[in-house]
Enzyme design. Structure first.
Site, short mmCIF file in Angstrom:
data_model
loop_
_atom_site.label_atom_id
_atom_site.label_comp_id
_atom_site.label_asym_id
_atom_site.label_seq_id
_atom_site.Cartn_x
_atom_site.Cartn_y
_atom_site.Cartn_z
CG HIS A 180 -1.78 1.09 1.43
ND1 HIS A 180 -1.36 2.27 2.02
CD2 HIS A 180 -3.06 1.29 1.09
CE1 HIS A 180 -2.35 3.13 2.03
NE2 HIS A 180 -3.40 2.57 1.47
CB ILE A 182 1.18 4.68 4.09
CG1 ILE A 182 0.75 3.45 4.90
CG2 ILE A 182 -0.02 5.52 3.64
CD1 ILE A 182 0.26 3.83 6.29
CE LYS A 183 0.76 -0.43 5.55
NZ LYS A 183 -0.22 -1.47 5.35
CG ASN A 184 8.91 0.60 5.34
OD1 ASN A 184 7.85 0.97 5.83
ND2 ASN A 184 10.03 0.56 6.02
CB ILE A 185 8.69 -1.00 -1.32
CG1 ILE A 185 8.19 -2.41 -1.03
CG2 ILE A 185 10.14 -0.81 -0.90
CD1 ILE A 185 8.90 -3.49 -1.87
#
Ligand SMILES: *Cc1c(COP(=O)(O)O)cnc(C)c1O
Length: 382
Positions: A180, A182-185
């Site tokens: 998603h 907002i996640k780190n990738i």
């Protein structure tokens, strides 16, 4: 006050990412194909696990694994209430019963100690969450699951690049990652199912594409096998090559992203240490490598004379975005009205649910942005 709004998260999209997506569009093969297969392989290499299945979201992965493990009516699944709602919704939709384990007050994670009182003879599965980029204490949880014959699926949505006792999360057992924005990738939307159980990988691969015995893409034929038959009813959760190309390009920079996140988080920690009303999360007492998905603080509402929601509103008025990860699931309307949940059941979950707030943290932020956030916190607290 800042002139421009600082969001609490923003994906780092480079020219290389854009070029990678454009290449797929130009190739005219846009759905699941070579790029998705390559993304799965590179992700497995990165994590160090034997196999991965690319999906449209982590939620899709959770749906498929509950189905693959045969979770249904009469079964209890232990998970925290301090989690994203998708896990709990899916347990309920499967006809099973979520049983909420409380969390450590300062890491927001379940442990074998908080899981233990939730065990019953109906317990089938435990779903711990690696929170905010830290790692849950899997050693004792794995031991407990093995002794009781319980299944274990790790929610690693926050944990791309996280290590637990020197081992990357996802390398052992079964884990689900999220991409998603907002996640780190990110892949726009997307998720990855990783497991060292070959049988389970095969089931997930089949269930993610209509239950056909083939993948969405026949790598030799450059097209679908028209004769493929349904082996069991399945879903439609395959990740497209458009998304996978973005994922591949992002994965190449994940360590760089996480290093930047770590630097920013360390600056926050240092600058915030002088503000008494603000309590950041703590590191767990065992060795981890943090991927700093989120920088979460707890507002000492009593001392600040200010509620968390009002604090967030004041930050927003001064051009600083913040988030909540998460509002306790068991206190949300459906769960209080239909499942008999109420305040008082999970003290540390509730204490945090009322006080947590995620500060801006993303790789393209600068040190000055961190300083702006800290300065603004001081302003809104006076
Ligand atoms: C984001 C998230 C999910 C769901 O991920 P999606 O890819 O959006 O479905 C699940 N669990 C946690 C803890 C998350 O933060």
């Amino acid at each position: 006050m800042r002139k421009t709004f600082l969001p609490f998260s923003r994906p780092a999209i480079s020219d290389a990412d854009i070029a990678a997506v454009c290449d797929v569009l130009r190739s005219k093969w846009v759905t699941t194909g070579q790029k998705a297969a390559e993304f799965e392989n590179r992700f497995s290499d990165y994590i160090g696990c034997p196999g991965s299945v690319a999906l449209t979201s982590a939620t899709a992965g959770m749906h498929l694994v509950l189905q693959a493990l045969g979770i249904g009516p009469g079964d209890e699944v232990i998970t925290p209430s301090m989690t994203w709602v998708s896990t709990v919704n899916l347990i309920v939709l499967a006809g099973a019963t979520p049983v909420f384990a409380d969390i450590d007050r300062d890491t927001l994670m379940v442990s074998s100690d908080t899981i233990k009182p939730c065990l019953s003879d109906r317990t089938r599965l435990i779903i711990p969450v690696h929170f905010a980029g830290s790692a849950a204490d899997m050693g004792p949880i794995r031991k407990m699951a093995a002794e009781k014959g319980l299944m274990l699926v790790e929610d690693a949505a926050h944990a791309v690049g996280t290590e637990y006792r020197g081992v990357r999360v996802g390398r052992e057992g079964t884990s689900i990652f999220s991409f998603h924005p907002i996640k780190n990738i990110t892949t726009g939307e997307g998720g990855m199912f990783c497991s060292n159980d070959q049988g389970l990988l095969d089931r997930i691969r089949r269930l993610k594409f209509h239950g056909l015995g083939v993948d969405a893409y026949d790598r030799d034929m450059q097209g679908r096998s028209p004769q493929a038959q349904v082996l069991e009813p399945g879903y439609k959760y395959n990740l497209t090559d458009i998304s996978a190309a973005l994922g591949l390009s992002q994965l190449a920079r994940v360590d760089q992203f996480n290093a930047k996140r770590t630097e920013l988080a360390m600056r926050y920690r240092e600058r915030l240490s002088e503000i008494d009303e603000i309590l950041p999360l703590a590191d767990p007492p065992y060795p981890i490598k943090h991927s700093w998905h989120l920088f979460i603080i707890r507002l000492n509402t009593e001392r600040a004379g200010l509620g968390r929601d009002e604090f967030m509103e004041r930050m927003k008025q001064r051009n600083i975005g913040t988030g909540i990860h998460f509002l306790a699931v068991h206190l949300q309307r459906y769960y209080t009205e239909h499942m008999g949940m109420r305040r008082g059941m999970l003290p540390y979950t509730e204490w945090n649910s009322d006080r947590i707030c995620s500060l801006p943290l993303f790789p393209d932020m600068t040190d000055d942005d961190v300083d702006d956030v800290v300065k603004t916190i001081k302003e809104v607290l006076v």
